[in-house]
Motif scaffolding. Structure first.
Motif, PDB file in Angstrom:
ATOM      1  N   ALA A  56       0.828  -1.207   0.000  1.00  0.00           N
ATOM      2  CA  ALA A  56       0.000   0.000   0.000  1.00  0.00           C
ATOM      3  C   ALA A  56       0.862   1.258   0.000  1.00  0.00           C
ATOM      4  N   ALA A  57       1.933   1.247   0.791  1.00  0.00           N
ATOM      5  CA  ALA A  57       2.818   2.412   0.869  1.00  0.00           C
ATOM      6  C   ALA A  57       3.556   2.615  -0.450  1.00  0.00           C
ATOM      7  N   VAL A  58       4.010   1.522  -1.056  1.00  0.00           N
ATOM      8  CA  VAL A  58       4.717   1.618  -2.333  1.00  0.00           C
ATOM      9  C   VAL A  58       3.782   2.115  -3.421  1.00  0.00           C
ATOM     10  N   LYS A  59       2.541   1.659  -3.422  1.00  0.00           N
ATOM     11  CA  LYS A  59       1.549   2.118  -4.389  1.00  0.00           C
ATOM     12  C   LYS A  59       1.360   3.622  -4.293  1.00  0.00           C
ATOM     13  N   LYS A  60       1.227   4.136  -3.081  1.00  0.00           N
ATOM     14  CA  LYS A  60       1.047   5.573  -2.894  1.00  0.00           C
ATOM     15  C   LYS A  60       2.278   6.352  -3.341  1.00  0.00           C
ATOM     16  N   ALA A  61       3.464   5.845  -2.998  1.00  0.00           N
ATOM     17  CA  ALA A  61       4.703   6.534  -3.360  1.00  0.00           C
ATOM     18  C   ALA A  61       4.889   6.566  -4.875  1.00  0.00           C
ATOM     19  N   GLY A  62       4.646   5.435  -5.523  1.00  0.00           N
ATOM     20  CA  GLY A  62       4.783   5.387  -6.970  1.00  0.00           C
ATOM     21  C   GLY A  62       3.784   6.294  -7.667  1.00  0.00           C
ATOM     22  N   THR A  63       2.573   6.334  -7.137  1.00  0.00           N
ATOM     23  CA  THR A  63       1.551   7.201  -7.722  1.00  0.00           C
ATOM     24  C   THR A  63       1.913   8.667  -7.543  1.00  0.00           C
ATOM     25  N   LEU A  64       2.468   9.005  -6.383  1.00  0.00           N
ATOM     26  CA  LEU A  64       2.923  10.382  -6.155  1.00  0.00           C
ATOM     27  C   LEU A  64       3.963  10.770  -7.203  1.00  0.00           C
ATOM     28  N   LEU A  65       4.927   9.908  -7.435  1.00  0.00           N
ATOM     29  CA  LEU A  65       5.937  10.176  -8.465  1.00  0.00           C
ATOM     30  C   LEU A  65       5.276  10.405  -9.821  1.00  0.00           C
TER      31      LEU A  65
END
Length: 252
Positions: free
Chosen positions: A236-245
């Motif tokens: 979930a955290a990686v999904k949010k971080a990648g989407t932010l990028l």
């Protein structure tokens, strides 16, 4: 995804720069923009230092600076306000009004873990990702819920003056405990690595096998989390971080 590389290049120009709310307030109070190390232990996205924690406890608003100005967060004998006014770092005891150090130099703003991810790179463009309403709406179409609390610093390594990829340090949470991860991409915004960077509160995060499944995946194609275990929290955290990028660089 190939269209993202030219968009990444605009980060080199002033109009693409932005400051998080704290930096804007700090600049309004003291007359200059601080580095992320004023509030973070090792650059944007890393755990808060003592000054950052005091600022958070005081309300995280423009009036908070006055509330904590008389404190000595880093224990170096100089008050927070006096250090800030002298352009010293109020969150680092090795930076004092008499010996400010290089905390405002660009080279000192890049976390060691980010530098290790790009061996041989000597030049970076740290850029603060500020989310607009359009970014937040775009993130929802990609399956991620982003908010102002997710704003972060994107580290862009440069080779021959051109972006060579990106790196982002971000928090994850499991059972009420926070740990920090590092996401690294190539210049096409495909993930090259994800790993635990600071997992002292959740030691098991450093041994998780889930990180391997992110390698080679474009940041706008990262999987959504399923379940409630540690691997799901990481996903979930990686999904949010990648989407932010993705939303910030695509819309830059």
């Amino acid at each position: 995804m190939k269209r993202l590389l030219p968009l990444l290049l605009v980060l080199a120009f002033p109009q693409a720069q932005a400051e998080p709310a704290f930096a804007r307030m700090y600049k309004a109070e003291y007359g200059y923009a601080p580095s992320c190390n004023a509030c973070h232990k090792d650059g944007g996205g890393t755990p808060l230092n003592a000054y950052g924690q005091q600022f958070k406890t005081a309300g995280m608003n423009a009036g908070s600076f006055a509330k904590i100005a008389g404190n000595d967060a880093d224990g170096d004998g100089a008050a927070n306000g006096a250090e800030a006014q002298a352009r010293a770092n109020p969150g680092n005891r090795s930076s004092t009004p008499a010996s400010k150090g290089d905390w405002l130099d660009t080279a000192s703003l890049i976390p060691r873990e980010v530098q290790a991810a790009f061996p041989g790179v000597r030049e970076y463009l740290p850029r603060d990702a500020i989310l607009t309403e359009a970014d937040i709406a775009r993130a929802k179409t990609l399956g991620a819920v982003l908010g102002k609390a997710d704003e972060n610093t994107i580290y862009v390594p440069l080779q021959d003056k051109r972006p060579a990829g990106t790196a982002l340090i971000f928090p994850a949470e499991f059972k009420g405990k926070t740990f920090f991860l590092l996401l690294v991409t190539d210049r096409q915004l495909k993930v090259t690595q994800v790993r635990a960077m600071n997992s002292s509160q959740v030691p098991a995060a450093a041994q998780s096998k889930v990180y391997a499944k992110f390698s080679g995946v474009a940041v706008d194609q990262l999987p959504a989390a399923a379940g409630s275990d540690l691997d799901a929290a990481i996903t979930a955290a990686v999904k949010k971080a990648g989407t932010l990028l993705y939303v910030r660089l695509k819309n830059a």
